[in-house]
Write an enzyme that holds these catalytic residues in place. Structure first.
Site, PDB file in Angstrom:
ATOM      1  N   ASP A   1      50.378  -4.676  50.968  1.00  0.00           N
ATOM      2  CA  ASP A   1      50.580  -4.137  49.828  1.00  0.00           C
ATOM      3  C   ASP A   1      51.727  -3.282  49.478  1.00  0.00           C
ATOM      4  O   ASP A   1      52.427  -3.091  50.313  1.00  0.00           O
ATOM      5  CB  ASP A   1      49.291  -3.296  49.287  1.00  0.00           C
TER       6      ASP A   1
ATOM      7  N   ASN B   1      36.924   5.067  50.265  1.00  0.00           N
ATOM      8  CA  ASN B   1      36.099   4.476  49.395  1.00  0.00           C
ATOM      9  C   ASN B   1      35.460   3.159  49.896  1.00  0.00           C
ATOM     10  O   ASN B   1      35.125   1.932  49.302  1.00  0.00           O
ATOM     11  CB  ASN B   1      36.219   4.506  48.025  1.00  0.00           C
TER      12      ASN B   1
ATOM     13  N   HIS C   1      37.913   0.787  50.792  1.00  0.00           N
ATOM     14  CA  HIS C   1      39.146  -0.156  50.309  1.00  0.00           C
ATOM     15  C   HIS C   1      39.842  -0.614  51.506  1.00  0.00           C
ATOM     16  O   HIS C   1      40.075   0.113  52.292  1.00  0.00           O
ATOM     17  CB  HIS C   1      39.925   0.394  49.207  1.00  0.00           C
TER      18      HIS C   1
ATOM     19  N   GLU D   1      39.955  -2.228  45.844  1.00  0.00           N
ATOM     20  CA  GLU D   1      39.127  -1.401  45.472  1.00  0.00           C
ATOM     21  C   GLU D   1      37.638  -1.817  45.321  1.00  0.00           C
ATOM     22  O   GLU D   1      37.434  -3.291  45.235  1.00  0.00           O
ATOM     23  CB  GLU D   1      39.449  -0.800  44.009  1.00  0.00           C
TER      24      GLU D   1
END
EC number: 3.5.99.6
Length: 234
Positions: free
Chosen positions: A62, A128, A130, A135
């Site tokens: 990314d 979280n 990811h 996400e």
């Protein structure tokens, strides 16, 4: 899913390095690479070793949208500083965050992934759940896409910037479907703050609410943890 619990990050990074080298010896030519704090120890092992990566290809997960490759907070800069300057690869691909034409960036990166299937993928994991910048709620069959970062991710990454206001709000990322195409996945996680998420990833329901739970569907995943990150595992 194979779980390796190690004494600390140093031992974990050494184990990851040895696994990666074994994959390369066994023919891995394309490495999927990650950024953030989790793979830093692995990259330090790589740069301090005698290993030669000049015939290999790397593809990063990314990049922030809006940052030039020369920006110190870009993942281009991160990879150059922590790995590529010391250990060059034959080809290294990272999404072009400076290109605001999302369709162009996405199509180009999907072509790269189709041309160079990933043999070994390195991953970290967000608090979280990811992986990459995928996400919660991201479909498991997703390919490269532009994502709006959640407040939780922005706050978690604020430590790398002057303030949370300086953190980009969007990123280009390989999709979960792209990640699952890798032949071998090595995920690194450290610290007590990752313990709940690791337990959900390993033992919880397979759900898009925890993107990393998709890894339960992959036949060849190695999860390398320190004792703190493993503390909630049964």
């Amino acid at each position: 899913m194979k779980i390796l619990v190690t004494k600390n990050k140093e031992v974990a990074s050494q184990n990851a390095f040895e696994l990666l080298q074994t994959d390369i010896i066994n023919g891995a030519q394309v490495l999927g690479l990650a950024t953030g704090s989790s793979p830093l120890g692995l990259y330090q092992k790589m740069t301090s070793s005698s290993a030669d990566y000049s015939n290999l290809i790397s593809i990063n997960l990314d990049e922030y949208v809006g940052l030039k490759p020369t920006d110190p907070q870009s993942y281009h800069y991160f990879m150059e500083h922590h790995l590529f300057a010391q250990k060059p690869f034959a080809k290294s691909f990272i999404p072009d965050g400076s290109n605001l034409n999302a369709t162009e960036v996405i199509n180009h990166y999907n072509k790269i992934l189709a041309t160079y299937p990933i043999d070994t993928q390195i991953l970290g994991i967000g608090n979280n759940g990811h992986i990459g910048f995928n996400e919660p709620g991201t479909p498991f069959d997703s390919q490269t896409h532009k994502v709006k970062l959640t407040p939780a991710t922005i706050n978690a990454n604020a430590r790398f910037f002057t303030s949370s206001k300086d953190v980009p709000t969007e990123a280009y990322t390989m999709g979960i479907g792209s990640i699952l195409q890798a032949k071998h996945i090595i995920l690194l996680a450290f610290g007590e703050q990752k313990a709940d998420t690791i337990n959900k990833m390993v033992n919880g329901k397979i759900t898009t609410a925890v993107p990393a739970s998709a890894l339960q569907q992959h036949p060849n995943v190695t999860v390398i943890l320190d004792e703190q990150a493993a503390s909630k595992l049964a």
